[in-house]
Design an enzyme around this catalytic site. Structure first.
Site, PDB file in Angstrom:
ATOM      1  N   ALA A  11       1.140  -1.219   0.052  1.00 22.78           N
ATOM      2  CA  ALA A  11      -0.058   0.127   0.285  1.00 22.78           C
ATOM      3  C   ALA A  11       0.715   1.767  -0.130  1.00 22.78           C
ATOM      4  O   ALA A  11       0.107   2.112   0.491  1.00 22.78           O
ATOM      5  CB  ALA A  11      -0.693   0.368   0.942  1.00 22.78           C
ATOM      6  N   VAL A  61       5.226  -9.730   2.984  1.00 22.15           N
ATOM      7  CA  VAL A  61       4.310 -10.881   3.091  1.00 22.15           C
ATOM      8  C   VAL A  61       5.440 -11.922   2.864  1.00 22.15           C
ATOM      9  O   VAL A  61       3.922 -13.097   3.240  1.00 22.15           O
ATOM     10  CB  VAL A  61       3.426 -10.456   1.815  1.00 22.15           C
ATOM     11  CG1 VAL A  61       2.746  -8.947   2.468  1.00 22.15           C
ATOM     12  CG2 VAL A  61       3.999  -9.972   0.572  1.00 22.15           C
ATOM     13  N   TYR A 151       3.870 -15.365 -13.408  1.00 21.22           N
ATOM     14  CA  TYR A 151       3.170 -13.799 -12.429  1.00 21.22           C
ATOM     15  C   TYR A 151       1.375 -14.878 -13.163  1.00 21.22           C
ATOM     16  O   TYR A 151       1.088 -14.368 -12.202  1.00 21.22           O
ATOM     17  CB  TYR A 151       3.476 -12.770 -13.547  1.00 21.22           C
ATOM     18  CG  TYR A 151       2.424 -11.796 -13.011  1.00 21.22           C
ATOM     19  CD1 TYR A 151       2.674 -10.626 -12.219  1.00 21.22           C
ATOM     20  CD2 TYR A 151       1.544 -11.199 -13.927  1.00 21.22           C
ATOM     21  CE1 TYR A 151       1.968  -9.753 -11.679  1.00 21.22           C
ATOM     22  CE2 TYR A 151       0.758 -10.200 -13.610  1.00 21.22           C
ATOM     23  CZ  TYR A 151       0.611  -9.411 -12.336  1.00 21.22           C
ATOM     24  OH  TYR A 151      -0.585  -7.877 -11.888  1.00 21.22           O
ATOM     25  N   LYS A 155      -1.385 -14.963 -10.283  1.00 22.23           N
ATOM     26  CA  LYS A 155      -2.571 -14.666 -10.772  1.00 22.23           C
ATOM     27  C   LYS A 155      -3.752 -15.597 -10.713  1.00 22.23           C
ATOM     28  O   LYS A 155      -5.444 -15.537 -10.629  1.00 22.23           O
ATOM     29  CB  LYS A 155      -2.435 -13.805 -11.705  1.00 22.23           C
ATOM     30  CG  LYS A 155      -1.404 -12.421 -10.806  1.00 22.23           C
ATOM     31  CD  LYS A 155      -1.675 -11.604  -9.586  1.00 22.23           C
ATOM     32  CE  LYS A 155      -1.306 -10.522  -9.587  1.00 22.23           C
ATOM     33  NZ  LYS A 155      -1.712  -9.500  -8.573  1.00 22.23           N
TER      34      LYS A 155
HETATM   35  P1  NAP Z   1       3.595  -1.277  -7.350  1.00 22.74           P
HETATM   36  O1  NAP Z   1       2.867   0.132  -8.121  1.00 22.74           O
HETATM   37  O2  NAP Z   1       4.915  -2.174  -8.457  1.00 22.74           O
HETATM   38  O3  NAP Z   1       3.030  -1.556  -6.512  1.00 22.74           O
HETATM   39  C1  NAP Z   1       3.223  -2.769  -5.952  1.00 22.74           C
HETATM   40  C2  NAP Z   1       3.691  -2.697  -4.268  1.00 22.74           C
HETATM   41  O4  NAP Z   1       4.231  -3.775  -3.266  1.00 22.74           O
HETATM   42  C3  NAP Z   1       5.338  -1.854  -3.985  1.00 22.74           C
HETATM   43  O5  NAP Z   1       4.455  -0.768  -3.101  1.00 22.74           O
HETATM   44  C4  NAP Z   1       5.899  -3.184  -3.050  1.00 22.74           C
HETATM   45  O6  NAP Z   1       7.413  -2.375  -2.828  1.00 22.74           O
HETATM   46  C5  NAP Z   1       5.237  -3.730  -2.645  1.00 22.74           C
HETATM   47  N1  NAP Z   1       5.531  -4.905  -3.032  1.00 22.74           N
HETATM   48  C6  NAP Z   1       6.371  -5.590  -3.074  1.00 22.74           C
HETATM   49  N2  NAP Z   1       7.124  -6.995  -2.957  1.00 22.74           N
HETATM   50  C7  NAP Z   1       6.005  -6.786  -2.081  1.00 22.74           C
HETATM   51  C8  NAP Z   1       6.507  -7.512  -0.533  1.00 22.74           C
HETATM   52  N3  NAP Z   1       7.550  -8.739  -0.482  1.00 22.74           N
HETATM   53  N4  NAP Z   1       5.691  -7.217   0.618  1.00 22.74           N
HETATM   54  C9  NAP Z   1       5.011  -6.191   1.118  1.00 22.74           C
HETATM   55  N5  NAP Z   1       4.756  -5.701   0.297  1.00 22.74           N
HETATM   56  C10 NAP Z   1       5.528  -5.962  -1.274  1.00 22.74           C
HETATM   57  O7  NAP Z   1       2.276  -2.175  -8.018  1.00 22.74           O
HETATM   58  P2  NAP Z   1       0.278  -2.039  -8.742  1.00 22.74           P
HETATM   59  O8  NAP Z   1       0.173  -2.087 -10.237  1.00 22.74           O
HETATM   60  O9  NAP Z   1       0.364  -0.925  -8.039  1.00 22.74           O
HETATM   61  O10 NAP Z   1       0.199  -3.829  -8.686  1.00 22.74           O
HETATM   62  C11 NAP Z   1      -0.527  -3.650  -7.228  1.00 22.74           C
HETATM   63  C12 NAP Z   1      -1.213  -5.464  -7.304  1.00 22.74           C
HETATM   64  O11 NAP Z   1      -2.252  -4.822  -8.528  1.00 22.74           O
HETATM   65  C13 NAP Z   1      -0.088  -5.967  -7.497  1.00 22.74           C
HETATM   66  O12 NAP Z   1      -0.940  -7.449  -6.927  1.00 22.74           O
HETATM   67  C14 NAP Z   1       0.058  -6.050  -9.200  1.00 22.74           C
HETATM   68  O13 NAP Z   1       0.083  -7.437  -9.951  1.00 22.74           O
HETATM   69  C15 NAP Z   1      -1.602  -5.757  -9.722  1.00 22.74           C
HETATM   70  N6  NAP Z   1      -2.784  -6.011 -10.938  1.00 22.74           N
HETATM   71  C16 NAP Z   1      -1.480  -4.647 -11.842  1.00 22.74           C
HETATM   72  C17 NAP Z   1      -1.669  -3.985 -12.867  1.00 22.74           C
HETATM   73  C18 NAP Z   1      -1.423  -2.895 -13.693  1.00 22.74           C
HETATM   74  O14 NAP Z   1      -1.214  -3.017 -14.396  1.00 22.74           O
HETATM   75  N7  NAP Z   1      -0.755  -2.436 -12.387  1.00 22.74           N
HETATM   76  C19 NAP Z   1      -2.415  -5.399 -13.249  1.00 22.74           C
HETATM   77  C20 NAP Z   1      -3.313  -6.435 -12.552  1.00 22.74           C
HETATM   78  C21 NAP Z   1      -2.999  -6.684 -11.365  1.00 22.74           C
HETATM   79  P3  NAP Z   1       8.202  -1.383  -3.264  1.00 22.74           P
HETATM   80  O15 NAP Z   1       7.615   0.121  -2.881  1.00 22.74           O
HETATM   81  O16 NAP Z   1       9.109  -1.183  -2.285  1.00 22.74           O
HETATM   82  O17 NAP Z   1       8.497  -2.332  -4.012  1.00 22.74           O
END
Ligand code: NAP
Length: 250
Positions: A11, A61, A151, A155
């Site tokens: 978050a 996590v 991935y 998912k």
């Molecule tokens: P993001 O901007 O990369 O943010 C992901 C967050 O998760 C970052 O703050 C990251 O921390 C944190 N994180 C990574 N590994 C972690 C761990 N081991 N423990 C705790 N926190 C951790 O990604 P997003 O685009 O917002 O995506 C959020 C979710 O939606 C993900 O599950 C992603 O797979 C899913 N999703 C995204 C999209 C898209 O188009 N963006 C589409 C489908 C699904 P750091 O900042 O330290 O790296």
């Protein structure tokens, strides 16, 4: 109705930050979880500046002990969580023949093991309350996506995990649903554009052209859906995968 307490992983930014902020605006107290508490400062500040209550929780996590400690800290600071949003995620894309074991394990570890550990750590509080909401982030990549064997497997796994949670926990007043976003403009998609050498604006324009509503998604689009699934009125919606992708996916 008691004031609910939520925990949202990943978050610090992107979709997770938008979900945490939205749930706080909806009146929940929010545990903002990311790799370090420092990472969470901006999201916590946004929530508290708007009059909400939030606490920063540093945890990986995929690490059992740090997840348990984060849930305990949230319980002490804001109360026992009965809402969990498993959003933390990473990508380590590569074609299968170049996919390393490390990149496979890292992606499965954060998405699947992470969702399992955090949900398991919170579910006792939900059962005590006789109420709970679990929202897990899947993706349209669950349907298959070149370069993402790790991935897409994670998912798709999230979808089976979610449906099984719905079956096991329904009798305790707990719902479990997955959101499967399409293209959302965040650091994650920006990093993909950079990796393949396309300016992010062009990458988004190309994606938007393929999407029926003719735009890419925003973190707020996902937060809106999470808000509904978490709401008191959504208690008969469980075991579903909601594709939020600007058009149909199945
Ligand atoms: P993001 O901007 O990369 O943010 C992901 C967050 O998760 C970052 O703050 C990251 O921390 C944190 N994180 C990574 N590994 C972690 C761990 N081991 N423990 C705790 N926190 C951790 O990604 P997003 O685009 O917002 O995506 C959020 C979710 O939606 C993900 O599950 C992603 O797979 C899913 N999703 C995204 C999209 C898209 O188009 N963006 C589409 C489908 C699904 P750091 O900042 O330290 O790296």
């Amino acid at each position: 109705m008691p004031q609910r307490v939520a925990i949202v992983s990943g978050a610090a930014r992107g979709i997770g930050a938008a979900i945490a902020t939205r749930l706080a605006a909806d009146g929940l107290r929010v545990g903002v979880l990311d790799l370090t508490a420092d990472h969470c400062a901006d999201t916590v500040r946004t929530i508290t500046a708007a009059g909400g209550q939030a606490v920063a929780l540093g945890a990986d996590v995929s690490d059992e002990a740090s997840v348990a400690a984060a849930v305990d800290l949230l319980d002490q600071e804001l109360g026992a969580p009965t809402v969990v949003v498993n959003n933390a995620g990473i990508t380590r894309d590569n074609l299968l023949f170049k996919m390393s074991v490390e990149d496979w394990d890292a992606v499965l570890g954060v998405h699947l093991r992470g969702a399992f550990l955090l949900t398991r750590a919170v579910q006792g509080h939900m059962i005590d309350a006789g109420w709970g909401r679990i929202v897990n982030l899947s993706s349209i990549s669950a349907l298959g996506n070149r370069g993402q064997t790790n991935y897409s497997a994670a998912k798709a796994g999230i979808q089976g995990f979610t449906k099984t949670l719905a079956i096991e926990l329904g009798k305790f007043g707990i719902t479990a649903n997955a959101i499967a976003p399409g293209f959302i403009a965040t650091d994650m998609t920006a990093a993909t554009a950079e990796r393949i050498g396309i300016p992010f604006e062009d990458y988004q324009a190309a994606a938007a052209a393929e999407i029926p509503v003719q735009r890419v998604g925003r973190p707020e689009d996902i937060a809106h859906t999470a808000s509904f699934l978490v709401s008191e009125g959504a208690g008969f919606v469980s075991g579903q995968v909601v594709y939020v992708a600007g058009g149909p996916k199945n």
